[in-house]
Design an enzyme around this catalytic site. Structure first.
Site, PDB file in Angstrom:
ATOM      1  N   GLU A 800      29.621  37.692  28.222  1.00  0.00           N
ATOM      2  CA  GLU A 800      29.377  39.027  27.650  1.00  0.00           C
ATOM      3  C   GLU A 800      29.857  39.085  26.199  1.00  0.00           C
ATOM      4  O   GLU A 800      29.214  39.668  25.344  1.00  0.00           O
ATOM      5  CB  GLU A 800      30.089  40.082  28.505  1.00  0.00           C
ATOM      6  N   ARG A 878      39.164  50.789  33.007  1.00  0.00           N
ATOM      7  CA  ARG A 878      38.492  50.774  34.320  1.00  0.00           C
ATOM      8  C   ARG A 878      39.517  50.566  35.437  1.00  0.00           C
ATOM      9  O   ARG A 878      39.404  51.153  36.510  1.00  0.00           O
ATOM     10  CB  ARG A 878      37.392  49.708  34.364  1.00  0.00           C
ATOM     11  N   GLU A1262      28.798  44.536  40.821  1.00  0.00           N
ATOM     12  CA  GLU A1262      30.254  44.427  40.874  1.00  0.00           C
ATOM     13  C   GLU A1262      30.917  45.068  42.103  1.00  0.00           C
ATOM     14  O   GLU A1262      31.922  44.568  42.590  1.00  0.00           O
ATOM     15  CB  GLU A1262      30.856  45.072  39.613  1.00  0.00           C
TER      16      GLU A1262
END
Ligand SMILES: Cc1cc2nc3c(=O)[nH]c(=O)nc-3n(C[C@H](O)[C@H](O)[C@H](O)COP(=O)(O)OP(=O)(O)OC[C@H]3O[C@@H](n4cnc5c(N)ncnc54)[C@H](O)[C@@H]3O)c2cc1C
Ligand code: FES
Ligand code: FES
Length: 1330
Positions: A800, A878, A1262
């Protein structure tokens, strides 16, 4: 030996290859890929650990003339060793242009190929098995995959697909078997249809080249191949061999090359002369004698196994006890590909301290024949005097090992061997042992004993004094106590010993002895010798590991009967490129042909964790063969400062300072990889060391953090604690994880030669980020750079952002040299430089009522972010958003700190901080239950969210299906009945324990950086045939995105999916795309495609009205002739979400919606070794209305496997100086085929629609990962039972991952107590928990 090089002759896929300049250092894999352009065979590790390079080799055995086929790791096989052999690659067995081989067809259709990078290797392992065994058993098949890894699928679909070739699939009814018939049309628990498979017809396989069969001329001549640095000599008689060894005493002998190959590739060794003793008859002989069997030293381990199995089946049991121990040990020795080529000699002569065979050979009293030209043959006993030191033996340099004699045992002798590794299959030992005892005739008095251990010293060692002290003793319980003391004396290990884990290793030695003691006692009591029997509850220590073939179900909702045939949404279609992946036709970045003059780049990286760079000297490197240039920070034409996210705190090439081992300092460009890598090692960097920070604790102590710290709260925490009946504090460490995408990072940059234009091919998940970073480094506008991505061999977050450490240097080099440059990182480089999942430390204080209701939580989360900010802040956020897991927290305060350390920057990884946050909450729930002495189930249910509850970040939960998933999984798994059965099992067994746990999950869907929640698409319709080409901003990395997107377009355009194609992702087609991440691709691009398709449909509407009975093709043509545009963009931004206002601690809907699920896992642990097996896992997952149930179930199972690795066996080991020690699949273990739960049931929640995503679907990449923590908590449950038996019930700490070491040491008993941990700070550990 001064004759010219011989010609190398072998066959590949039936075609003869004649190579006049064979280089002994060239591997078969390199030759296939670069010289023959057969790129189907992949490079995943170069060390025999992943199986991506598997090919089949066939040879004609002389004099029998039998043709034998065996699988081989092409990455280790020297091409010179192929002389006279036939190689079959994935391209040689089938193709989409002709016909797929049934193996290829079945893996594709059974959804066994996601990213596809492992697929050709797995296909070739299966193909080879079928060439040797017409209908193998499931067990044989599962064993054939011990040397193959897949990071995407979780293996279940591969095993299920290939099960159709096995005995177990057919019931003996032949064509009448019900499995050949069509399915009940409404049945919804099958993802593929076996009756559609092309039958396997073994008569159609390619034949062995007659030229090789008819003549042995390639086998009977001394061969000489001269390469750049190495000469290869292949003698064919013993005299020639001894002659050559006398002339070249320092030469290396190579049989399987599975040791030497590793030394050359990874340890920088050069061997000017290599001798291959593979064709010397005496070294291949097997002689059965009166005292045992004598094996020629070049006999392969597979053949050794085969002969021993045949012998064990023929002879009385008592004679073959050593043989049985070798057979059992070989079950866990590497994989087929290695065992097929590795020789007995290689294992003995390498003299590795963790050799699995040497302890057996030593305890068994094996003897060797060695010979030299000058002194002739001599016999040696393989005893304590054979190994002189680390990798040194008494064999002289001019001597050759000829044979090994393995003796029979007598009736009074008992022999057992043991091995414990991080992963059961294909892993090197942590400790191994072989033990023999001989009793006085007819009694239980010890006459003789031999105890050998690996992994306890620089060589395999014998516990001589312990064995001696035992002589004359009776085989009774007090022997165990005494032996523990004697072994501790004989096998000392200091806390700083290489390999670490010293208390565990010492405990294993005595635990193994205890197993040995019980096994022999059992045999004695069966033979009515000795007084005592083994207590029933102790017998669980005895059985050898056995695993049933896997069982599984996958349950999903079928599409409504009324749904149009054309409409592909909701159907379990295979991955669109599955067939190409299975045939090796699918092109990955490094499969692209080399352009004229294309160069290769190698990175020069820091060897220091923190240091000033005083000088960089590339002068020696620049003089080396093939080298074209060296680049460092001074050569970056634009901006050397960079950063893939908001903070620009990195450099393309380090200029003044390095801040981690593995940081990129420069790059060497040469004509090929070998030359570039050799030269990169010759670049001299002078450093001045600075103090380094490696662990989270060190960072906390030094106050070393990346800003900002985050905090989030709700309710009144202090009041919550005041109202609590109990308050607990605790700490939890959640270890990091390596992405281990099978395809390492790769970039190929091609300058266009004008206006600074450049085309860059890459394996990135984020082409736009790459485009912008390259433009900045080159100092050109972004519109000159096009980044193109066909597919990735896995990403998982690792591509990423961290791709930039390679992509930008490659682009700089290509720009400066104005020619194409490429680099695909080797596995060790990739693991060293690209970072992984963030390790976390959670400190918590939790207040709760007598019933277990949580009233207050105060938590501090620390992540090890490494040397740059990268995405660490978003990862931490997160984790904080997920600290509630599935529970209503009224009063909570959570802070997050990003520890700035001298490790490579940690980054995104599937789950993105979510799993770490969730793990901390589930841990404290378990703590509460243990503290209160109630079931964790009760505490979970008591606190579980309900519909319309509001989270601690102010988001209301609508369509909250947690409880539904939870209830269903409890029902589906028969949890309550099994809980009782497990309790009974545990009460009856002392040394094996079972445990069970149910874990729910809730995962927020959206990028938490709100602006990223946008996506674009481009749809073209071609007027000549109505075919549709779609491009969107997401990358295909195995997750089946292009397949799902084609399904969406099929419904939106009302055309069959066969008319739709998605070719690649490219920055010049869809600009400014967010990274393919956050599980959000289907949502974003599905909607963008839907938007574009709706525009097209609106434009076609008049033509449909005008010709209502017409076809798609006719409407398209009519529109075209009417000059209507048949191309459009589509766009989507997720509505309503606004993120979280960190300044004001206010949630403004950070997530679009949540994906829910629940899992129940049952495990069995071996309390004496720390080994474990997952007996069963049930998962119920809410995926909304699935766009493609096969892909969604594939994501669930793949994520589960990855989470299973994270929470159990995957353990990154850093030296105290911050250098990653385990840099490849040999030392870093991912789950393998043998780790799939023995029973694995996955159901998609029915009737769960989701109004907030395309066609009511849900994101899935995920969310399921965390469900694997059910295995962790089941292990913890099992350990609790062991601890209760040992008199230490109740709450205890278990960090993640639950490695064999942690499991064993948590099962406290008399053996662990003998080796208490050394005081922290009193020694320098070999590795640290970062
Ligand atoms: C992926 C992988 C997994 C592995 N797993 C295991 C495992 O589970 N357990 C384990 O114990 N090992 C393991 N190994 C190590 C290795 O496979 C074994 O040691 C193997 O037996 C080596 O045999 P080889 O023929 O490939 O050796 P080679 O690499 O060909 O040779 C090794 C050494 O032996 C010497 N030698 C060879 N023949 C003779 C001879 N006749 N006389 C004198 N010297 C000789 C050579 O000079 C050389 O130094 C593994 C290796 C890999 C790559
Ligand atoms: S590339 Fe050969 S085993 Fe991994
Ligand atoms: S499909 Fe196996 S590694 Fe990706």
């Amino acid at each position: 030996m001064d004759c010219d090089s011989d010609e190398l002759v072998f066959f590949v896929n039936g075609k003869k290859v004649v190579e006049k300049n064979a280089d002994p250092e060239t591997t078969l894999l390199h030759y296939l890929r670069t010289k023959l352009r057969l790129t189907g065979t992949k490079l995943g590790c170069a060390e025999g650990g992943c199986g991506a390079c598997t090919v089949m080799v066939s040879k004609c055995e002389r004099p029998s003339g039998n043709i034998i086929h065996y699988s081989v790791n092409a990455c280790l096989a020297p091409v010179c060793a192929m002389h006279g052999l036939a190689v079959t690659t994935v391209e040689g067995i089938g193709s989409t242009k002709t016909q797929l081989h049934p193996v290829q067809e079945r893996i594709a259709k059974s959804h066994g190929s996601q990213c596809g990078f492992c697929t050709p290797g797995i296909v070739m392992s299966m193909y080879t098995l079928l060439r040797n065994t017409r209908q193998p058993s499931m067990e044989t098949m599962e064993n054939a995959f011990q040397g193959n890894l897949c990071r995407c699928t979780g293996y279940r679909p591969i095993l299920e697909g290939f099960k159709t070739f096995t005995k177990e699939f057919y019931c003996g009814q032949g064509e009448n078997c019900c499995k050949n018939g069509p399915l009940n049309p409404r049945e919804n628990d099958r993802l593929f249809e076996p009756s559609e498979f092309v039958p396997l017809d073994q008569t159609q396989e390619p034949i062995f080249p007659p030229e090789l069969q008819l003549s042995n001329k390639l086998d009977n001549k001394l061969l000489v191949f001269r390469g750049e640095r190495t000469t290869w000599l292949r003698p064919v008689t013993l005299n020639e061999l001894l002659d050559l060894k006398a002339k070249h005493p320092q030469s290396r002998m190579v049989v399987g090359n599975t040791e030497v190959g590793i030394e050359v590739k990874f340890k920088n060794m050069t061997y000017p002369v290599i001798i291959a003793p593979t064709h010397v008859p005496e070294l291949l002989e097997v002689k059965h004698t009166n005292t045992g069997i004598t094996f020629g030293s070049s006999v392969s381990l597979s053949r050794l196994n085969q002969i021993l199995v045949e012998t064990v089946n023929k002879l009385p049991e008592h004679k073959t006890r050593v043989f049985a121990a070798i057979i059992e040990m070989l079950r866990w020795f590497a994989g087929d590909q290695i065992r097929n080529v590795a020789a007995i000699s290689g294992n003995i002569m390498t003299a590795s301290p963790i050799s699995d065979l040497n302890p057996i050979f030593m305890s068994a009293g094996c003897s060797l024949i060695v010979s030299s030209k000058e002194r002739g043959a001599r016999e040696l006993l393989l005893d304590h005097s054979f190994f002189l030191g680390y990798r040194r033996t008494v064999v002289e340099p001019d001597e050759v090992l000829i044979s090994v004699h393995v003796p029979f045992t007598s009736e009074n002798e008992y022999f057992y061997a043991y091995k414990q590794a991080q992963r059961r299959e294909d892993d090197i030992s942590i400790v191994n042992a072989a033990m023999k005892v001989e009793f006085e005739q007819g009694g239980n008095t010890i006459k003789q004993m031999a105890l050998s251990f690996g992994g306890m010293a620089p060589t395999t060692v014998m516990a001589l004094r312990a064995a001696q002290q035992a002589v004359g003793r009776k085989w009774e319980d007090d022997l165990v106590t005494d032996m523990c003391g004697w072994l501790a004396d004989d096998l000392p290990l200091t806390p700083d010993a290489p390999g670490g884990q010293t208390e565990y290793r010492r405990t294993l030695t005595t635990s193994f002895f205890f197993k040995f003691y019980l096994s022999v006692q059992m045999r004695l009591s069966e033979a009515k010798v000795g007084l005592s029997n083994v207590p029933r509850s102790y017998r669980s220590a005895l059985p050898v590991y056995h695993r049933e073939p896997i069982k599984s179900t996958q349950v999903y909702e079928e599409v409504p009967e009324a749904q149009s045939e054309k409409d592909a949404v909701g159907r379990p279609l295979p991955h669109k490129a599955g067939s190409q992946q299975a045939t090796g036709e699918a092109q990955y970045c490094d499969d692209m042909p080399y352009a004229d003059g294309e160069l290769y780049l190698a990175l020069v990286t820091s060897t220091r964790p923190h240091a000033k760079i005083l000088n960089i000297d590339a002068s020696d490197a620049l003089k080396m063969t093939g080298v074209k240039a060296f680049f460092c920070h001074k050569d970056v034409p634009g901006n050397n400062t960079e950063g893939p996210a908001a903070v620009k705190d990195e450099e393309v090439f380090a200029s003044e300072k390095v801040t981690c081992v593995g940081q990129v300092i420069g790059a060497v460009v040469a004509d090929n990889q070998v030359h570039a890598q050799r030269a990169a090692k010759a670049v001299i960097v002078e450093y001045e060391d600075l103090p380094a920070i490696v662990t989270i604790e060190e960072a906390i102590e030094a106050g070393s953090f990346h800003p900002p710290a985050r905090s989030m709260s709700c309710g009144d925490v202090d009041q919550g604690f005041a109202q609590s009946d109990h308050v607990l504090t605790g700490e939890k460490r959640v270890g990091g994880q390596e992405h281990f995408y099978l395809e390492t990072q790769v970039t190929r940059a091609v300058p266009r030669g004008e206006d600074g234009e450049m085309e860059v091919f890459s394996s990135t998940q984020a082409p736009s980020i790459g485009q912008f970073m390259i433009a900045s480094a080159l100092g050109v506008p972004a519109n000159r750079i096009t980044v193109r991505v066909k597919r990735l061999g896995g990403g998982f977050g690792g591509k990423e952002t961290r791709f930039h450490v390679l992509m930008v240097p490659v682009a700089v080099a290509a720009f400066k040299l104005n020619c194409p440059v490429r680099c695909m990182l080797d596995r060790d480089e990739d693991m060293l430089v690209t970072g992984g999942r963030h390790p976390f430390l959670g400190k918590y204080k939790v207040g709760f009522s007598n019933s277990g209701k949580i009233l207050a939580l105060d938590a501090a989360l620390y992540s090890n972010a490494g040397n740059s900010a990268d995405l660490s802040l978003a990862v931490m956020e997160r984790a904080m958003f997920h600290i509630d897991s599935c529970y209503k927290l009224h009063n909570v305060r959570v802070v997050g700190h990003l520890c700035k350390t001298n490790l490579p920057s940690n980054t995104a990884f599937r789950g993105f901080g979510g799993p770490q946050g969730l793990m901390i909450m589930e841990t404290l729930i378990n703590d509460i239950a243990d503290y209160l002495g109630v079931s964790p189930l009760e505490v979970r249910e008591l606190n579980m969210y309900k519909e319309n509850d509001v989270t601690h970040f102010d988001q209301k939960l609508v369509n909250c299906n947690i409880r539904r998933c939870w209830d269903e999984v409890i029902k589906q798994s028969n949890f309550h009945r099994r809980r009782q059965e497990i309790d009974i099992y545990n009460s009856e067994n002392r040394w094996k324990k079972r445990g069970i746990a149910v874990i729910p999950t809730k995962f927020g869907i959206s990028f938490t950086a709100t602006f990223l929640n946008q996506g674009g698409a481009l749809v073209h319709v071609y007027q000549n045939d109505g075919s549709v080409l779609i491009t969107h901003g997401g990358t295909e990395m195995g997750q089946g995105l292009h397949t799902k997107m084609s399904q969406v377009a099929s419904r939106a355009l009302n055309i069959p999916i066969s008319k739709i194609h998605i070719s690649e992702t490219s920055t010049n087609m869809v600009p400014n795309a967010s990274a393919s991440a956050a599980s959000a691709c289907s949502d974003l691009y599905g909607m963008a495609i839907l938007n574009a398709c709706q525009i097209i449909m609106e434009r076609l509407e008049p033509y449909k009205i005008a010709n209502s009975k017409g076809t798609w093709e006719e409407w398209v043509k009519a529109a075209y002739f009417d000059r209507v545009s048949l191309s459009t963009t589509g766009f989507y931004k997720t509505p309503d979400i606004q993120g979280f206002d960190w300044e004001n601690n206010k949630g403004m809907m950070p997530f679009n919606y949540f994906t829910f699920g629940a899992a129940c896992s049952e495990v069995e642990i071996d309390c004496l070794t720390g080994d474990h097996t997952v007996l069963r896992t049930d998962i119920v997952m809410d995926v909304g209305t699935s766009l493609n149930p096969a892909i969604d179930i594939g994501q669930i199972e793949g994520a589960f496997a990855q989470g299973y690795g994270m929470f159990t066996i995957e353990q990154l080991k850093f030296s105290p100086q911050g250098s990653l020690i385990n840099r490849g699949p040999g030392a870093y273990k991912l789950p393998g085929f043998g780790d799939v739960p023995v029973e694995f049931n996955v159901s998609l929640l029915k009737g769960a629609s989701n109004p907030r995503a395309v066609y009511s679907s849900k994101a899935i990449g995920e969310p399921p990962l965390f469900l694997a923590s059910s295995v962790f908590f089941a292990i913890k449950d099992a350990i609790s039972s062991a601890r209760a038996d040992a008199g230490v019930p109740g709450l205890f700490k278990l960090d993640s991952p639950a490695t064999p070491e942690r499991i064993r040491m948590a099962c406290v008993d008399q053996f662990t107590k003998q080796f208490p941990p050394a005081e922290a700070g009193s020694y320098k550990p070999w590795f640290v928990h970062v």
